[in-house]
Design an enzyme around this catalytic site. Structure first.
Site, mmCIF file in Angstrom:
data_model
loop_
_atom_site.group_PDB
_atom_site.id
_atom_site.type_symbol
_atom_site.label_atom_id
_atom_site.label_comp_id
_atom_site.label_asym_id
_atom_site.label_seq_id
_atom_site.Cartn_x
_atom_site.Cartn_y
_atom_site.Cartn_z
ATOM 1 N N HIS A 1 3.327 10.305 -2.975
ATOM 2 C CA HIS A 1 4.030 9.785 -1.799
ATOM 3 C C HIS A 1 4.832 8.527 -2.116
ATOM 4 O O HIS A 1 5.686 8.128 -1.330
ATOM 5 C CB HIS A 1 3.023 9.493 -0.674
ATOM 6 C CG HIS A 1 2.457 10.737 -0.069
ATOM 7 N ND1 HIS A 1 2.860 11.214 1.153
ATOM 8 C CD2 HIS A 1 1.554 11.629 -0.543
ATOM 9 C CE1 HIS A 1 2.202 12.330 1.419
ATOM 10 N NE2 HIS A 1 1.398 12.607 0.407
ATOM 11 N N ASP B 1 10.797 2.179 -1.807
ATOM 12 C CA ASP B 1 9.938 2.938 -0.898
ATOM 13 C C ASP B 1 9.974 4.394 -1.332
ATOM 14 O O ASP B 1 11.054 4.903 -1.679
ATOM 15 C CB ASP B 1 10.493 2.820 0.539
ATOM 16 C CG ASP B 1 9.392 2.714 1.586
ATOM 17 O OD1 ASP B 1 8.312 3.248 1.345
ATOM 18 O OD2 ASP B 1 9.641 2.104 2.644
HETATM 19 P P1 ADQ Z 1 4.054 3.828 4.271
HETATM 20 O O1 ADQ Z 1 4.268 2.820 3.191
HETATM 21 O O2 ADQ Z 1 2.951 3.564 5.195
HETATM 22 O O3 ADQ Z 1 3.868 5.300 3.666
HETATM 23 P P2 ADQ Z 1 6.313 4.760 6.084
HETATM 24 O O4 ADQ Z 1 6.826 5.985 5.454
HETATM 25 O O5 ADQ Z 1 7.403 3.934 6.635
HETATM 26 O O6 ADQ Z 1 5.491 3.829 5.085
HETATM 27 O O7 ADQ Z 1 5.319 5.172 7.238
HETATM 28 C C1 ADQ Z 1 4.809 4.250 8.161
HETATM 29 C C2 ADQ Z 1 4.227 4.995 9.345
HETATM 30 O O8 ADQ Z 1 3.505 4.051 10.156
HETATM 31 C C3 ADQ Z 1 5.296 5.612 10.227
HETATM 32 O O9 ADQ Z 1 4.990 6.954 10.493
HETATM 33 C C4 ADQ Z 1 5.269 4.785 11.503
HETATM 34 O O10 ADQ Z 1 5.448 5.506 12.694
HETATM 35 C C5 ADQ Z 1 3.899 4.175 11.511
HETATM 36 N N1 ADQ Z 1 4.077 2.857 12.118
HETATM 37 C C6 ADQ Z 1 4.982 1.974 11.749
HETATM 38 N N2 ADQ Z 1 4.935 0.901 12.551
HETATM 39 C C7 ADQ Z 1 3.974 1.102 13.445
HETATM 40 C C8 ADQ Z 1 3.447 0.339 14.520
HETATM 41 N N3 ADQ Z 1 3.891 -0.873 14.804
HETATM 42 N N4 ADQ Z 1 2.462 0.856 15.222
HETATM 43 C C9 ADQ Z 1 1.987 2.059 14.912
HETATM 44 N N5 ADQ Z 1 2.447 2.819 13.913
HETATM 45 C C10 ADQ Z 1 3.422 2.349 13.170
HETATM 46 C C11 ADQ Z 1 3.806 5.891 2.342
HETATM 47 C C12 ADQ Z 1 4.975 5.562 1.416
HETATM 48 C C13 ADQ Z 1 6.284 5.915 2.105
HETATM 49 C C14 ADQ Z 1 6.284 7.394 2.494
HETATM 50 C C15 ADQ Z 1 5.011 7.748 3.268
HETATM 51 C C16 ADQ Z 1 4.889 9.254 3.491
HETATM 52 O O11 ADQ Z 1 4.943 4.185 1.045
HETATM 53 O O12 ADQ Z 1 7.383 5.627 1.255
HETATM 54 O O13 ADQ Z 1 7.410 7.654 3.312
HETATM 55 O O14 ADQ Z 1 3.855 7.323 2.574
HETATM 56 O O15 ADQ Z 1 4.982 9.960 2.307
#
Ligand code: ADQ
Length: 495
Positions: free
Chosen positions: A174, A386
């Site tokens: 991921h 990312d």
């Molecule tokens: P993350 O580093 O966690 O994931 P991201 O892909 O942006 O990063 O996902 C964050 C998730 O958290 C989103 O689905 C979002 O809806 C949720 N979220 C964000 N802010 C929030 C809030 N304030 N309250 C509740 N929920 C919130 C890792 C990798 C990424 C990759 C994903 C999936 O680092 O690059 O995209 O896995 O493979």
């Protein structure tokens, strides 16, 4: 084993990840099981239910036999099995906080100076990966497909093979895979590559990551044969044939679009924007993490206020930071740094009736999060690196009126799919980001609508269900002609 073009009806899917899709938590009434959120659960749950599948992972807390009973009950409720891997507190310290989060996480995000290469971490990581493999041995039977997720578990197939398990097994990373010069810093680099080659299919988020991985294989494993053909390559090593592909993960587009159209979200968005009248809202939403580029983004915003005074009183920057890894001193330090910078900028620019930065340090419920996505005129998503970044895709799915502008880092995996509609930036370029904020602010509504249409189409076409299907298709396809080169999008900077 993998000779059909699709997993047949009898193939049971076993998903394996560090965390189970539910959390075991301590409440006032005792221990309880709470659902986990996130796209991966949404996508895999129907497949697991359909095939009587299982999910194997850590419950999020130190093991207690009582948890097994609770999880068994929860399994009945959700329609697929939940199997906890028992981890003790030393495992969690050295495998999870240590090897996974102090070595692989920074290294794979190109931040090698943050790594602590402690041998103790490595040995514990191997022990825990073996525990996962042993748990799979207890649960799996001949007709299963095992799908292992993420950087915590790169050695699981290696231990499965040494325990005599032969089931077809796939792995999806991921996070990014770093360029070879950075990967070479890992003291156990060759062993990690050889362990990964025990999977039958290795999936990355982007062509960039796939290429970095293949370059590391070519550099560190003499004798390897790589057929680069199309979006899914074929690698031959030590008598084995392994597939390597790029499969950009996504979101449940329809669910986000539908829920953001609800009355509840519309009302919440209206109230939030009413409190910020006559302003464009710039939104940042990130987990607290040094890879997300939050301090750099705040400095760019300050630079924009300095050099483009027209923005003062006319924009409000809402930065939501979701608490994460809060036991780790480095993350506590980052939180203090962010709060210091926010204070500094607000202290400098605030005027009567206008505070430039609204800083929220908390997890939002879905209605609130969607309301922010709906109301924001600009999303400022500028990670230093990312794997994908789902927030930018969620923002587009929720942008029903097509009035939003997405400013996106070139170093997010999502850049490969979204660069045609987004304004692309280098997050390290303070002046470049600041000028782009001003460009977004000044953009006409026609241009906004045109770009958002492109973005929404891109997210809709390749949603989370496409991702699951494409990965499984690559695992079972007879040949790789169904994965032509054109399928793999890539971002190439134009200046
Ligand atoms: P993350 O580093 O966690 O994931 P991201 O892909 O942006 O990063 O996902 C964050 C998730 O958290 C989103 O689905 C979002 O809806 C949720 N979220 C964000 N802010 C929030 C809030 N304030 N309250 C509740 N929920 C919130 C890792 C990798 C990424 C990759 C994903 C999936 O680092 O690059 O995209 O896995 O493979």
């Amino acid at each position: 084993m993998r000779m059909e073009s699709r997993p047949d009806k009898n193939t049971r899917l076993i998903a394996v990840s560090n965390r189970l899709p539910v959390r075991v938590v301590q409440t006032d009434e005792g221990v309880a099981v709470r659902p986990g959120a996130g796209g991966l659960v949404t996508a895999l749950a129907p497949v697991l239910r359909d095939r009587g599948g299982l999910w194997i992972g850590w419950s999020g807390t130190t093991f207690d036999p009582e948890h097994e009973t609770l999880l068994r009950k929860a399994s009945k409720r959700i329609g697929y099995g939940l199997v906890p891997v028992p981890l003790d507190s030393q495992d969690i310290d050295d495998y999870y906080y240590g090897f996974s989060n102090e070595i692989i996480w920074p290294l794979f995000h190109d931040l090698q100076s943050r790594c602590r290469f402690k041998p103790r971490y490595w040995y514990r990581y191997l022990d825990v990966n073996k525990k996962f493999a042993m748990c799979i041995r207890e649960q799996a039977s001949g007709g299963d497909y095992i799908w292992v997720h993420d950087y915590h578990l790169m050695h699981v197939a290696f231990f499965m093979r040494s325990l005599g398990l032969t089931q077809p097994t796939g792995f999806f990373l991921h996070i990014p895979f770093p360029p070879v010069d950075i990967f070479m810093k890992l003291p156990w680099r060759r062993r990690v590559l050889e362990a990964l080659l025990q999977y039958d299919l290795i999936g990355f988020q982007t062509m960039r990551d796939k290429r970095n991985f293949l370059n590391s294989l070519g550099t560190l494993l003499p004798g390897i044969r790589i057929h680069r053909r199309g979006a899914v390559s074929d690698v031959k090593y030590d008598g084995r044939s392994v597939r390597v592909g790029a499969f950009p993960i996504s979101i449940d587009y329809k669910a986000f679009a539908r829920d953001s159209a609800s009355k509840e979200v519309a009302e919440a968005a209206w109230y939030l924007h009413e409190a910020l009248p006559n302003r464009q809202v710039i939104l940042g939403v990130d987990r607290l993490d040094y890879t997300k580029g939050i301090p750099e983004r705040l400095y760019s915003f300050a630079d924009a206020l300095e050099r483009f005074p027209e923005l003062r009183m006319r924009v409000s920057f809402v930065q939501v930071v979701v608490p994460s890894r809060s036991e780790v001193p480095e993350y506590q330090e980052l939180k203090r740094e962010i709060e210091r910078i926010v204070g500094e900028i607000n202290g400098r620019f605030t005027q009567s009736g206008w505070v430039p930065i609204h800083y929220l340090y908390r997890s939002l419920d879905r209605t609130q999060l969607l309301a922010y996505y709906r109301l924001a005129e600009i999303a400022l998503i500028t990670p230093l690196k990312d794997g994908m970044n789902l927030v930018c895709k969620e923002y587009c799915a929720c942008n029903l009126e097509g009035k939003g502008v997405l400013i996106l880092s070139e170093f997010a995996g999502a850049a490969a799919q979204l660069h045609r509609g987004a304004l692309m930036v280098n997050p390290y370029d303070v002046e470049g980001v600041s000028e782009t904020i001003f460009t977004a602010f000044s953009m006409t509504s026609q241009e906004r609508a045109r770009r958002m249409k492109i973005l929404r189409r891109a997210v809709r076409r390749k949603d989370i269900f496409w991702w699951v299907n494409t990965f499984l298709k690559a695992a079972f396809a007879r040949n790789l002609d169904a994965f032509p080169r054109e399928m793999a999008e890539e971002y190439v900077p134009t200046n």
